[in-house]
Design an enzyme around this catalytic site. Structure first.
Site, PDB file in Angstrom:
ATOM      1  N   LYS A 266       0.843  -1.208   0.000  1.00  0.00           N
ATOM      2  CA  LYS A 266       0.000   0.000   0.000  1.00  0.00           C
ATOM      3  C   LYS A 266       0.874   1.253   0.000  1.00  0.00           C
ATOM      4  O   LYS A 266       1.754   1.394   0.844  1.00  0.00           O
ATOM      5  CB  LYS A 266      -0.894  -0.006   1.259  1.00  0.00           C
ATOM      6  CG  LYS A 266      -1.600   1.316   1.540  1.00  0.00           C
ATOM      7  CD  LYS A 266      -2.469   1.245   2.809  1.00  0.00           C
ATOM      8  CE  LYS A 266      -3.078   2.603   3.167  1.00  0.00           C
ATOM      9  NZ  LYS A 266      -3.889   2.568   4.413  1.00  0.00           N
ATOM     10  N   ASP A 271      -2.761  10.176   3.724  1.00  0.00           N
ATOM     11  CA  ASP A 271      -4.118   9.724   4.016  1.00  0.00           C
ATOM     12  C   ASP A 271      -4.811  10.725   4.940  1.00  0.00           C
ATOM     13  O   ASP A 271      -4.600  10.704   6.148  1.00  0.00           O
ATOM     14  CB  ASP A 271      -4.068   8.331   4.665  1.00  0.00           C
ATOM     15  CG  ASP A 271      -5.462   7.773   4.946  1.00  0.00           C
ATOM     16  OD1 ASP A 271      -6.445   8.372   4.467  1.00  0.00           O
ATOM     17  OD2 ASP A 271      -5.551   6.729   5.634  1.00  0.00           O
ATOM     18  N   LYS A 278     -10.005  12.481   8.841  1.00  0.00           N
ATOM     19  CA  LYS A 278      -9.384  12.123  10.123  1.00  0.00           C
ATOM     20  C   LYS A 278      -9.322  13.351  11.026  1.00  0.00           C
ATOM     21  O   LYS A 278      -9.271  14.479  10.515  1.00  0.00           O
ATOM     22  CB  LYS A 278      -7.948  11.630   9.874  1.00  0.00           C
ATOM     23  CG  LYS A 278      -7.835  10.261   9.245  1.00  0.00           C
ATOM     24  CD  LYS A 278      -6.370   9.877   9.065  1.00  0.00           C
ATOM     25  CE  LYS A 278      -6.241   8.498   8.428  1.00  0.00           C
ATOM     26  NZ  LYS A 278      -6.790   7.400   9.254  1.00  0.00           N
ATOM     27  N   ASP A 289       1.767   6.449   5.327  1.00  0.00           N
ATOM     28  CA  ASP A 289       0.770   5.477   4.877  1.00  0.00           C
ATOM     29  C   ASP A 289       1.186   4.797   3.560  1.00  0.00           C
ATOM     30  O   ASP A 289       0.426   4.021   2.996  1.00  0.00           O
ATOM     31  CB  ASP A 289      -0.589   6.182   4.730  1.00  0.00           C
ATOM     32  CG  ASP A 289      -1.761   5.250   5.002  1.00  0.00           C
ATOM     33  OD1 ASP A 289      -1.554   4.208   5.656  1.00  0.00           O
ATOM     34  OD2 ASP A 289      -2.878   5.558   4.548  1.00  0.00           O
ATOM     35  N   ASP A 348     -12.143   6.543   4.584  1.00  0.00           N
ATOM     36  CA  ASP A 348     -10.845   6.394   5.255  1.00  0.00           C
ATOM     37  C   ASP A 348     -10.363   4.940   5.221  1.00  0.00           C
ATOM     38  O   ASP A 348      -9.216   4.663   5.542  1.00  0.00           O
ATOM     39  CB  ASP A 348     -10.963   6.896   6.705  1.00  0.00           C
ATOM     40  CG  ASP A 348      -9.612   7.161   7.338  1.00  0.00           C
ATOM     41  OD1 ASP A 348      -8.605   7.161   6.600  1.00  0.00           O
ATOM     42  OD2 ASP A 348      -9.564   7.373   8.566  1.00  0.00           O
ATOM     43  N   GLU A 350      -9.349   3.267   2.816  1.00  0.00           N
ATOM     44  CA  GLU A 350      -8.960   3.361   1.411  1.00  0.00           C
ATOM     45  C   GLU A 350      -7.866   2.372   1.030  1.00  0.00           C
ATOM     46  O   GLU A 350      -7.728   2.008  -0.125  1.00  0.00           O
ATOM     47  CB  GLU A 350      -8.498   4.791   1.088  1.00  0.00           C
ATOM     48  CG  GLU A 350      -7.027   5.122   1.412  1.00  0.00           C
ATOM     49  CD  GLU A 350      -6.678   5.015   2.894  1.00  0.00           C
ATOM     50  OE1 GLU A 350      -7.602   5.054   3.732  1.00  0.00           O
ATOM     51  OE2 GLU A 350      -5.474   4.873   3.203  1.00  0.00           O
ATOM     52  N   ARG A 352      -7.509  -0.804   1.651  1.00  0.00           N
ATOM     53  CA  ARG A 352      -8.042  -2.070   1.127  1.00  0.00           C
ATOM     54  C   ARG A 352      -8.578  -1.884  -0.288  1.00  0.00           C
ATOM     55  O   ARG A 352      -8.558  -2.821  -1.085  1.00  0.00           O
ATOM     56  CB  ARG A 352      -9.106  -2.603   2.093  1.00  0.00           C
ATOM     57  CG  ARG A 352     -10.275  -1.685   2.302  1.00  0.00           C
ATOM     58  CD  ARG A 352     -11.035  -1.984   3.576  1.00  0.00           C
ATOM     59  NE  ARG A 352     -10.303  -1.553   4.774  1.00  0.00           N
ATOM     60  CZ  ARG A 352     -10.751  -1.713   6.012  1.00  0.00           C
ATOM     61  NH1 ARG A 352     -11.910  -2.300   6.244  1.00  0.00           N
ATOM     62  NH2 ARG A 352     -10.034  -1.301   7.035  1.00  0.00           N
TER      63      ARG A 352
END
Ligand code: BES
Ligand code: ZN
Ligand code: ZN
Length: 498
Positions: A266, A271, A278, A289, A348, A350, A352
Site C-alpha cells: 500500500k 491519508d 481524520k 501510509d 478512510d 482506502e 483495502r
C-alpha cells in the site's frame, strides 16, 4: 559508512574505539572478554566486581585509554543472557553501540564478534543492525550534525577459517541494511515532496539502476485497465495515481509451474481520510501510509543484488486520499478491476480499496503466491501495539506458516491473527457485493484483511498489517525515531528461501 572485515588482533588494533559484547551470567568476564581482560591486566574483572559490568541487555561500559590496548576506548555492551542471545539481539547490540559512539564524536571503530558464533549470520546481523542504526531523519535540516557520523567500522573476531563465510554474510547484510534504509528514506519523505508521481519516478530510477524490469501505469492506463477501486481513492486529489510494477526474473529460466511470488504494498502518500476525514491531531503522521509500498520497493532493490531463485513481481498502488469536490463520498458504489462491486461506507478505509486492484493485477501478471504489506488499520495498533506485525492468512495455512517462519528467521516479530469465516459476514454488502468496513463491532484489522482476501481468491495470500510497527514513535538505543522498514527482512528471507 563503510563496513569491512579486519584481521588485526585486538591488543594491537589502533582505533578510536574497540567494541565487544558481554553476556549476563555469574561471571561476565568469559571467552573473548577474558582475552581482553588479560590484555588489560585484569581491568575488566575489577570493573565487573564493582558491579559496573554485568552484561545486562544494552548496558554500556565505556573505558577510556584502556591499559594494554592500542584502542583509545573500549566499549563493552551488555548482550543479556547467553541462552536468549540470537541475531535479533546482536542487531540491537551492534546498533546501540554505533549510536552510542556516534553521539560521542567517534568516527571509526572496531566491533568484535564473540567466539562460537556462526560467522556468516553474525556478520550479516551486525551489518544490518549498524546500517539501520546509522539512519537519521535529518535530510531537511540545514544544520546537519556532520561532525557526528560514523565513517567506517571494522568487524573483528573471526577466525581464519571463518573469513569467507563472514565476508559473504557481511555483503548480504550491507545489501539488506541499505535497502531497508532506502525504504525508510522514502517513508520519511513528506507528502509535498513525495507524491504518487515522484514515488513512481524514484521506483523507476531504482529499478533501472538495479537492472530490474519496471512498468509504471499512469492514470490513462489505470482507467483503461478499469482499476475502479484505486481510481475511486485517487479521484479526490489533483495528484494522479500510479500503479508501479517491478519484476525480478532469475537468470536460470524458471521451470513451467514454478511459483511466482507477488509482493504488493500500500502506498497512500498521504491519508487525510478523504470525506470521512481524520482528526487533525497526529494527522501529519499519515505521510507514512505508503510504508508498505516503500518496503516492497526496498525488497526488490535487495533481491536485485541477492539474486534469489524465484520470479518476483512487485505491485505498488500509489495515490493520495483527499477530500474535495471530486472526492468519493460515503455510500458510493465502485467497481473494482476484478468486476466485484464495493459500497464505500467509509472513505478512510482506502488502503483495502487500492490493494483490491493491486492484488488482482498481481495475479493477472502471473503471481501464484501473494504477500501484501500495508499500514491498514488503527485496530492492529490496539491489538498488537508497536511490537508485532499482524499476520492474516488465507486458506493455505502452509503459505502463512512459511511467511511466519521467514519472519522468525529474519528476527522480525509477527503474530498470526484469526481469519474465521464468521468475520467474512462483517463485510457482506447490502447494495453492492461487499462493503469496505465491517458492520459488526470490533475486529477492524480482521475485516480489513478479509476485504483484501476477497480479491486474492484461491491464490495463497498473506496480509501483513504494519500500521503499528512501520513507525517508531520514540527513539530507541538502536534506532532513530521514525520509519522502521519493518517486513523488508522477512520478505527478502522468504524470496531467498527458494
Ligand atoms: N492508514 C490508516 C490506518 C492507520 C491508522 C495507519 C493508524 C497507521 C496508524 C487507514 O487507511 C485507515 O484510516 N483505516 C481506518 C479503517 C476504518 C475506517 C475501518 C482505521 O483504522 O481507522
Ligand atoms: Zn485511511
Ligand atoms: Zn490509510
Amino acid at each position: 559508512m563503510q563496513i569491512t572485515l579486519g584481521t588485526q588482533p585486538f591488543a594491537t588494533v589502533e582505533t578510536e574505539a574497540l567494541v565487544a559484547y558481554v553476556f549476563e551470567n555469574g561471571d561476565p568476564v568469559q571467552g573473548r572478554i577474558a582475552e581482553l581482560d588479560q590484555f588489560t591486566n585484569g581491568l575488566l574483572k575489577k570493573i565487573a566486581k564493582g558491579g559496573e559490568l554485568t552484561g545486562k541487555t544494552l548496558e554500556m561500559t565505556l573505558v577510556h585509554a584502556p591499559v594494554g590496548l592500542k584502542a583509545a576506548r573500549l566499549l563493552l555492551v551488555g548482550a543479556g543472557k547467553r541462552d536468549k542471545f540470537d541475531s535479533a539481539v546482536l542487531r540491537r547490540v551492534a546498533g546501540a553501540a554505533l549510536r552510542y559512539l556516534k553521539t560521542r564524536g567517534v568516527h571509526h571503530f572496531v566491533f568484535a564478534a564473540r567466539e562460537d558464533s556462526a560467522a556468516g549470520d553474525t556478520a550479516q546481523a551486525i551489518a544490518e543492525g549498524m546500517l539501520a542504526a546509522d539512519f537519521e531523519s535529518d535530510k531537511y535540516k540545514t544544520d546537519k550534525k556532520n561532525d557526528k557520523s560514523i565513517d567506517s567500522v571494522q568487524l573483528a573476531g573471526f577466525a581464519d577459517g571463518e573469513r569467507s563465510a563472514a565476508e559473504k554474510g557481511l555483503a548480504r547484510g550491507v545489501v539488506i541494511g541499505e535497502s531497508q534504509n532506502f525504504a525508510r528514506d522514502l517513508i520519511n519523505e513528506p507528502s509535498n515532496k513525495l507524491t504518487p508521481r515522484v514515488l513512481a519516478e524514484k521506483a523507476e530510477a531504482m529499478a533501472k539502476q538495479a537492472g530490474l524490469a519496471v512498468d509504471v501505469l499512469d492514470e490513462k492506463r489505470i482507467v483503461e485497465m478499469k482499476m475502479g477501486a484505486l481510481l475511486s481513492v485517487a479521484q479526490g486529489s489533483i495528484e494522479p495515481p500510479r500503479m508501479i510494477v517491478i519484476t525480478y526474473t532469475p537468470s536460470a529460466a524458471p521451470k513451467a509451474g514454478a511459483p511466482v511470488l507477488g509482493i504488493v504494498g500500500k502506498a497512500v502518500t498521504f491519508d487525510t481520510g478523504g470525506i470521512s476525514i481524520k482528526p487533525s491531531d497526529g494527522m501529519e503522521k499519515m505521510k507514512y501510509d505508503m510504508a508498505g509500498g516503500a518496503t516492497m520497493l526496498g525488497v526488490m532493490r535487495a533481491l536485485a543484488a541477492l539474486k534469489p531463485n524465484v520470479k518476483v513481481i512487485c505491485v505498488v498502488p500509489a495515490t493520495e486520499n483527499m477530500p474535495g469536490g471530486r472526492a468519493q463520498k460515503p455510500g458510493d458504489v465502485q467497481t473494482a478491476m476484478s468486476g466485484k462491486t464495493i459500497e464505500v461506507l467509509n472513505t478512510d478505509a482506502e488502503g483495502r480499496l487500492i490493494l483490491a486492484d493491486a492484488v488482482h493485477y498481481a495475479k493477472q501478471l502471473g503471481a501464484t503466491h501473494l504477500v501484501d504489506a500495508a499500514t491498514l488499520t488503527g485496530a492492529i495498533v490496539v491489538a498488537l501495539a508497536s511490537i508485532n506485525v499482524g499476520v492474516f492468512g488465507g486458506a493455505d495455512q502452509a503459505w502463512t506458516d512459511k511467511v511466519l517462519s521467514s519472519a522468525k528467521a529474519a528476527g522480525e516479530k509477527m503474530w498470526p491473527m484469526p481469519m474465521d469465516d464468521e468475520y467474512r459476514e462483517f463485510i457482506k454488502g447490502t447494495v453492492a457485493d461487499i462493503q469496505n468496513i465491517g458492520s459488526g463491532k470490533g475486529g477492524g484489522s480482521i475485516t480489513g484483511a478479509w476485504f483484501i482476501r476477497e480479491f486474492a481468491g484461491d491464490t495463497p495470500w498473506v496480509h501483513l498489517d504494519i500500521a503499528g510497527t512501520a513507525w517508531n514513535d520514540d527513539a530507541k538505543a538502536w534506532l532513530a525515531k521514525g520509519p522502521t522498514g519493518v517486513a523488508l527482512r522477512t520478505l527478502v528471507h522468504l524470496a531467498m528461501s527458494y
